[in-house]
Write a protein that holds these residues in place. Structure first.
Motif, PDB file in Angstrom:
ATOM      1  N   UNK A   1      48.768  69.721 102.055  1.00 47.60           N
ATOM      2  CA  UNK A   1      49.373  70.923 101.472  1.00 47.60           C
ATOM      3  C   UNK A   1      50.901  70.859 101.519  1.00 47.60           C
ATOM      4  N   UNK A   2      51.530  71.218 100.408  1.00 48.54           N
ATOM      5  CA  UNK A   2      52.982  71.223 100.324  1.00 48.54           C
ATOM      6  C   UNK A   2      53.593  69.873  99.987  1.00 48.54           C
ATOM      7  N   UNK A   3      52.757  68.842  99.835  1.00 49.99           N
ATOM      8  CA  UNK A   3      53.273  67.499  99.577  1.00 49.99           C
ATOM      9  C   UNK A   3      52.987  67.068  98.140  1.00 49.99           C
ATOM     10  N   UNK A   4      53.702  66.026  97.712  1.00 42.39           N
ATOM     11  CA  UNK A   4      53.496  65.434  96.390  1.00 42.39           C
ATOM     12  C   UNK A   4      52.622  64.191  96.547  1.00 42.39           C
ATOM     13  N   UNK A   5      51.504  64.172  95.835  1.00 42.28           N
ATOM     14  CA  UNK A   5      50.546  63.086  95.969  1.00 42.28           C
ATOM     15  C   UNK A   5      50.549  62.248  94.695  1.00 42.28           C
ATOM     16  N   UNK A   6      50.755  60.952  94.834  1.00 40.13           N
ATOM     17  CA  UNK A   6      50.729  60.043  93.697  1.00 40.13           C
ATOM     18  C   UNK A   6      49.385  59.350  93.592  1.00 40.13           C
ATOM     19  N   UNK A   7      48.852  59.227  92.376  1.00 39.27           N
ATOM     20  CA  UNK A   7      47.570  58.551  92.187  1.00 39.27           C
ATOM     21  C   UNK A   7      47.438  58.062  90.752  1.00 39.27           C
ATOM     22  N   UNK A   8      46.361  57.344  90.462  1.00 39.33           N
ATOM     23  CA  UNK A   8      46.140  56.796  89.139  1.00 39.33           C
ATOM     24  C   UNK A   8      45.514  57.801  88.189  1.00 39.33           C
ATOM     25  N   UNK A   9      45.908  57.729  86.929  1.00 41.59           N
ATOM     26  CA  UNK A   9      45.375  58.639  85.916  1.00 41.59           C
ATOM     27  C   UNK A   9      43.929  58.298  85.591  1.00 41.59           C
ATOM     28  N   UNK A  10      43.096  59.332  85.451  1.00 42.92           N
ATOM     29  CA  UNK A  10      41.707  59.143  85.066  1.00 42.92           C
ATOM     30  C   UNK A  10      40.809  58.579  86.140  1.00 42.92           C
ATOM     31  N   UNK A  11      41.233  58.676  87.399  1.00 41.20           N
ATOM     32  CA  UNK A  11      40.489  58.087  88.508  1.00 41.20           C
ATOM     33  C   UNK A  11      39.714  59.134  89.296  1.00 41.20           C
ATOM     34  N   UNK A  12      38.831  58.646  90.180  1.00 42.99           N
ATOM     35  CA  UNK A  12      38.120  59.565  91.076  1.00 42.99           C
ATOM     36  C   UNK A  12      39.093  60.241  92.030  1.00 42.99           C
ATOM     37  N   UNK A  13      40.223  59.593  92.293  1.00 41.86           N
ATOM     38  CA  UNK A  13      41.227  60.176  93.194  1.00 41.86           C
ATOM     39  C   UNK A  13      41.833  61.431  92.563  1.00 41.86           C
ATOM     40  N   UNK A  14      42.186  61.309  91.292  1.00 42.66           N
ATOM     41  CA  UNK A  14      42.731  62.458  90.579  1.00 42.66           C
ATOM     42  C   UNK A  14      41.726  63.606  90.557  1.00 42.66           C
ATOM     43  N   UNK A  15      40.465  63.276  90.279  1.00 42.81           N
ATOM     44  CA  UNK A  15      39.421  64.305  90.235  1.00 42.81           C
ATOM     45  C   UNK A  15      39.276  64.982  91.588  1.00 42.81           C
ATOM     46  N   UNK A  16      39.207  64.186  92.654  1.00 49.34           N
ATOM     47  CA  UNK A  16      39.059  64.738  94.007  1.00 49.34           C
ATOM     48  C   UNK A  16      40.205  65.673  94.349  1.00 49.34           C
TER      49      UNK A  16
END
Length: 329
Positions: A195-210
């Motif tokens: 919470x309160x942080x910026x999270x970087x991840x790949x587009x269209x991935x399960x990470x983004x969905x989660x």
């Protein structure tokens, strides 16, 4: 849906990571003792050992561990007649970063776990696979349209994806976190820690969905929500972290460990959720039995272990390939 990132840009991003690792004299991730189980003998074993040495020197491993694979008649018979006659299939493959799929220093030769298991499967089935580079988020929809017969991109097998996609598993990977070495965050067991942080991840991935599905957890906990920043290029994800535009990266467990070992000032936090990974097909595909048999042939003859050992991910080995198993909980 984004267009594929130009190969030249992707190549420069990968080479930049490798150059940084060489200057820092960092050790690439590995599975421990290079003489451990799965190395095998002959040409394949020597290539796997050479790969370990190359990674320790900050270079991508280049040894060929699938050259000795031969056609398996029983597996080939499982292919539909149309494929046996044509002798080829079209594959949509995402090129991201090692150890999954990347380009060697020539900028055109694909390598990595996804690539080499695919090459082994093609040899077992006695067919040619026409590999066409595509962006990660474009591959699964293209299977339904018939543009590709099969797709690879470290696709995790989730219950949601199984509604429209069939899978043939070949490795166990999953979701994890990494951050800068000076970040106070430790093991992340609850997403409210972000919470309160910026999270970087790949587009269209399960990470983004989660991440997107769980944003409300912060509000419910009375905390500032986290922000999700998505990128199609792996180099951009790490650049955002190094430059402070993001605080944490969520990505594949194996990819994070490899990247952290190749870059200064970063640390792997922890595994968050394990997932089996597989070849992707349109729902109801008649190709899955042949691919499953082919992967199991590679497991049985030792080629599979050599590929995983070469790329330092032996701990992610599966005992057997399965077709669209339930999501790991």
């Amino acid at each position: 849906m984004r267009a594929p990132v130009p190969r030249s840009a992707r190549r420069h991003a990968v080479l930049a990571l490798l150059a940084a690792s060489a200057l820092a004299s960092l050790t690439a991730c590995g599975s421990g003792d290079p003489s451990g189980s799965g190395g095998g003998g002959g040409t394949g074993g020597a290539a796997a050992a050479a790969g370990s040495a190359e990674k320790k020197a900050g270079r991508l491993p280049t040894g060929n561990v699938v050259s000795g694979v031969r056609k398996d008649a029983a597996a080939a018979r499982l292919l539909p007649e149309r494929v046996r006659k044509a002798g080829k299939l079209t594959l949509g493959g995402a090129i991201g970063a090692p150890p999954t799929a990347t380009y060697l220093e020539d900028g055109k030769t694909a390598a990595g776990v996804d690539v080499e298991i695919t090459e082994g499967v093609a040899k077992v089935l006695g067919i040619t696979i026409d590999r066409q580079e595509a962006s990660f988020e474009a591959i699964l929809p293209a299977l339904g349209s018939g543009k590709y017969d099969v797709g690879t991109g470290n696709f995790g097998v989730t219950d949601e994806r199984r509604k429209t996609i069939d899978f043939v598993t070949y490795i166990n990977d999953g979701q994890g976190f990494a951050t800068r070495a000076d970040e106070k965050l430790a093991k992340i067991t609850d997403l409210t820690q972000l919470c309160g942080k910026n999270i970087g991840t790949g587009a269209g991935t399960t990470f983004e969905v989660t991440l997107e599905q769980n944003k409300s957890l912060c509000e419910k906990a009375g905390k500032k929500p986290y922000s999700v920043k998505t990128y199609s290029e792996q180099g951009a994800i790490w650049g955002s972290l190094q430059q402070g535009r993001t605080d944490v990266v969520m990505s594949t467990i194996n990819g994070l460990r490899y990247a952290v070992d190749q870059q200064q000032g970063l640390k792997f936090l922890n595994e968050y959720h394990r997932l089996d990974v597989g070849f992707a097909f349109k729902k109801g595909s008649d190709l899955t039995p042949a691919f499953q048999k082919a992967v199991n042939v590679l497991i049985a003859d030792g080629t599979y272990a050599k590929i995983l050992k070469k790329w330092g991910v032996a701990d992610s080995a599966l005992p057997t390939s399965r077709i669209s198993p339930p999501e790991i909980r």
